[in-house]
Scaffold this active site. Structure first.
Site, short mmCIF file in Angstrom:
data_model
loop_
_atom_site.label_atom_id
_atom_site.label_comp_id
_atom_site.label_asym_id
_atom_site.label_seq_id
_atom_site.Cartn_x
_atom_site.Cartn_y
_atom_site.Cartn_z
N ILE A 14 0.83 -1.21 0.00
CA ILE A 14 0.00 0.00 0.00
C ILE A 14 0.85 1.25 0.00
O ILE A 14 0.55 2.22 -0.68
CB ILE A 14 -0.93 0.03 1.25
CG1 ILE A 14 -1.74 -1.26 1.37
CG2 ILE A 14 -1.82 1.28 1.25
CD1 ILE A 14 -2.88 -1.39 0.39
N GLU A 119 7.87 -3.64 14.62
CA GLU A 119 8.89 -2.85 15.32
C GLU A 119 9.46 -3.62 16.52
O GLU A 119 8.72 -4.03 17.41
CB GLU A 119 8.33 -1.51 15.83
CG GLU A 119 9.44 -0.65 16.46
CD GLU A 119 8.94 0.58 17.23
OE1 GLU A 119 9.64 1.58 17.23
OE2 GLU A 119 7.85 0.50 17.83
N GLU A 140 18.37 17.18 12.20
CA GLU A 140 17.79 18.42 11.70
C GLU A 140 16.30 18.57 12.08
O GLU A 140 15.85 19.66 12.40
CB GLU A 140 17.95 18.42 10.17
CG GLU A 140 17.45 19.66 9.49
CD GLU A 140 17.73 19.58 7.99
OE1 GLU A 140 16.76 19.51 7.22
OE2 GLU A 140 18.91 19.57 7.61
#
Lengths: 181, 181
Positions: A14, A119, A140
């Site tokens: 997907i 995970e 950043e």
């Protein structure tokens, strides 16, 4: 073969993102019926229990867009491609908190949301902490506040619902158990 | 406003599934730069620490398609629409293990993967367990094996990497701490 196993009949890709990929699978259940499984693929992550010379646990407060609020957590971060978890742990501790450490010991690895995601978080204990002189060089797009709290304060923060992140709650329990030994 | 907050610039809906929805957001960071956030919306879930009269912890072994393997976990399940977590806990305990309980006490609620998902797990402690006579009525697409293990066995299973599910590892630590009190 595990008699609980679900056989993949078809797999649809997907989405591929910066951090996660999404797949939807049609599966055959052990009883021969079919069902759908929504699956998030994630590169895995590390989290670090870091206690400094004063006995304070290093935590970070950061905004979590998925929750639309900031959370207090132990330092953590996802694995970069090809990076060893131990190196990620060292890097994330430095980048997020400005502390280096002499030793990292693996405590446990656990799946955080096995119902829909792969995970895997590797939890480490950092020892021999030293504050770096230079400013910590954050990613950043990462903005964090560093907190240093005693174990007593951390347990109070859990009671008072100021900490409700699974890996952080686990870490506080881990240190509490270690103290009780 | 939290100075760490990330402002949503745009939000794209990628997928709506049976359990999860996926969004991708363009966000403005505290320094004015922009970034992308991949966000999984999840209805939330419950997990239950259940110890029977013999002092054994009730666990379930089930296949997790996202991991392509079976995991040993404490009983758990996602919230149905409009369902109160306490009722989900009672229902999942019965459906998955065949045990009813007299009392359910809330222990903690934690986010499992705050980096990309809003899944919040409510953890309960069940007391006054009683085995139901009838066969447990599992969900049509749920196949689980029930295990009953002592706390000592559970701790050994963590050491030996037979348990590596975050909520289950937390539950075992919780019971270990409770015993040490």
């Amino acid at each position: 073969m595990d008699h609980l196993q679900e056989k993949t009949l078809s797999r649809k890709h997907i989405y591929s993102g910066k951090i996660i990929d999404l797949y939807v699978e049609d599966v055959e259940l052990p009883n021969g019926k079919t069902s759908k499984r929504e699956i998030i693929k994630h590169p895995g992550a590390v989290a670090v229990i870091a206690v400094n010379d004063e006995g304070k646990i290093i935590m970070v407060r950061q905004y979590r867009k998925a929750l639309e609020r900031a959370l207090v957590e132990i330092p953590a971060g996802k694995l970069e491609k090809g990076e060893k978890p131990l190196n990620t742990a060292k890097r994330e501790l430095e980048e997020e908190t400005g502390y280096t450490c002499q030793n990292l010991t693996h405590i446990i690895s656990f799946y955080t949301s096995p119902g829909f995601a792969d995970e895997l978080v590797h939890l480490y204990m950092a020892e021999g902490l030293e504050k770096m002189n230079e400013e910590s060089c954050l990613d950043e797009d990462e903005f964090v506040e560093v907190l240093e709290v005693t174990l007593e304060q951390a347990n109070k923060m859990i009671e008072q619902k100021e900490i409700f992140d699974a890996k952080t709650a686990y870490a506080v329990q881990y240190l509490t158990l270690k103290m009780a030994e």
